[in-house]
Motif scaffolding. Structure first.
Motif, PDB file in Angstrom:
ATOM      1  N   LEU A  47      47.429  21.643  48.100  1.00 24.84           N
ATOM      2  CA  LEU A  47      47.201  23.055  47.778  1.00 24.84           C
ATOM      3  C   LEU A  47      46.234  23.188  46.612  1.00 24.84           C
ATOM      4  O   LEU A  47      45.320  24.023  46.641  1.00 24.84           O
ATOM      5  N   LYS A  48      46.421  22.367  45.598  1.00 19.26           N
ATOM      6  CA  LYS A  48      45.549  22.415  44.417  1.00 19.26           C
ATOM      7  C   LYS A  48      44.099  22.089  44.793  1.00 19.26           C
ATOM      8  O   LYS A  48      43.173  22.767  44.369  1.00 19.26           O
ATOM      9  N   GLU A  49      43.923  21.077  45.605  1.00 17.88           N
ATOM     10  CA  GLU A  49      42.581  20.590  45.945  1.00 17.88           C
ATOM     11  C   GLU A  49      41.869  21.460  46.973  1.00 17.88           C
ATOM     12  O   GLU A  49      40.664  21.647  46.895  1.00 17.88           O
ATOM     13  N   HIS A  78      43.345  30.974  46.644  1.00 15.68           N
ATOM     14  CA  HIS A  78      44.680  31.490  46.941  1.00 15.68           C
ATOM     15  C   HIS A  78      45.659  31.284  45.792  1.00 15.68           C
ATOM     16  O   HIS A  78      46.842  31.007  46.023  1.00 15.68           O
ATOM     17  N   SER A  79      45.180  31.418  44.565  1.00 11.60           N
ATOM     18  CA  SER A  79      46.055  31.356  43.390  1.00 11.60           C
ATOM     19  C   SER A  79      45.433  32.215  42.289  1.00 11.60           C
ATOM     20  O   SER A  79      44.351  32.775  42.464  1.00 11.60           O
ATOM     21  N   ASN A  80      46.108  32.269  41.169  1.00 13.56           N
ATOM     22  CA  ASN A  80      45.586  33.036  40.028  1.00 13.56           C
ATOM     23  C   ASN A  80      44.640  32.236  39.159  1.00 13.56           C
ATOM     24  O   ASN A  80      44.285  32.667  38.068  1.00 13.56           O
ATOM     25  N   HIS A  81      44.231  31.052  39.627  1.00 12.75           N
ATOM     26  CA  HIS A  81      43.301  30.241  38.841  1.00 12.75           C
ATOM     27  C   HIS A  81      42.259  29.601  39.751  1.00 12.75           C
ATOM     28  O   HIS A  81      42.601  28.914  40.713  1.00 12.75           O
ATOM     29  N   THR A  82      41.005  29.818  39.420  1.00 14.38           N
ATOM     30  CA  THR A  82      39.897  29.232  40.155  1.00 14.38           C
ATOM     31  C   THR A  82      39.105  28.332  39.229  1.00 14.38           C
ATOM     32  O   THR A  82      38.789  28.719  38.104  1.00 14.38           O
ATOM     33  N   ASP A  83      38.791  27.131  39.708  1.00 15.79           N
ATOM     34  CA  ASP A  83      37.874  26.249  38.987  1.00 15.79           C
ATOM     35  C   ASP A  83      36.479  26.581  39.497  1.00 15.79           C
ATOM     36  O   ASP A  83      36.116  26.229  40.618  1.00 15.79           O
TER      37      ASP A  83
END
Length: 162
Positions: free
Chosen positions: A52-54, A60-65
């Protein structure tokens, strides 16, 4: 009929491109794994959390790299729109705030999107090669989502009997 002056059009386009660089864009820099995270609703094994992180959390989260090119407009506008649309469809960071019916539906959609190879988007994996899901990762995600749905249904049924 007036002849088009391509030089003036070029200068105008260049000026617009330079000017839009100064328009600020909101960044999706919140907590990816906060108090409303999906892990507070269903068990998320470490291997699934890593997938999910990768492959999912940037949209689809509150944090984007954000990549370096997100600072260049109009690309930054397009990326922000894409992230906002992804979070609107499914936000793993806010999953606990969804009603049970929506949680169950979103888990069904995870299975469907993975089975139909619609996620992650090819426009994302074109640049983020590490986000391409292997067959094993697809299998892990689909099985996890199916199991999570069953457990969520069971817990909902138990709560209604109390």
């Amino acid at each position: 009929m007036k002849k088009l002056n391509f030089k003036n059009i070029g200068f105008t386009l260049l000026a617009v491109l330079v000017l839009i660089q100064f328009i600020p864009t909101a960044k999706n820099n919140g907590e990816a794994f906060g108090e409303n995270d999906i892990a507070h609703v269903v068990t998320v094994p470490a291997d699934v959390q890593e997938i999910l992180k990768e492959s999912c959390n940037d949209c689809h989260s509150n944090h984007t790299d954000y990549p370096w090119y997100s600072k260049v407009q109009p690309v930054g506008f397009w990326l922000n729109d894409h992230v906002n649309e992804g979070k609107h469809e499914l936000n793993f960071s806010e999953f606990a705030t969804y009603k049970k019916k929506r949680q169950l539906h979103k888990l069904d959609e995870v299975v469907e999107m993975i089975d139909e190879h619609e996620m992650p988007l090819s426009s994302y994996t074109l640049i983020h090669k590490n986000a391409v899901l292997s067959s094993e990762q697809q299998y892990s995600l689909v099985n996890w989502a199916k199991q999570a749905k069953v457990l969520l249904q069971d817990s909902t049924a138990q709560q209604s009997h109390l």
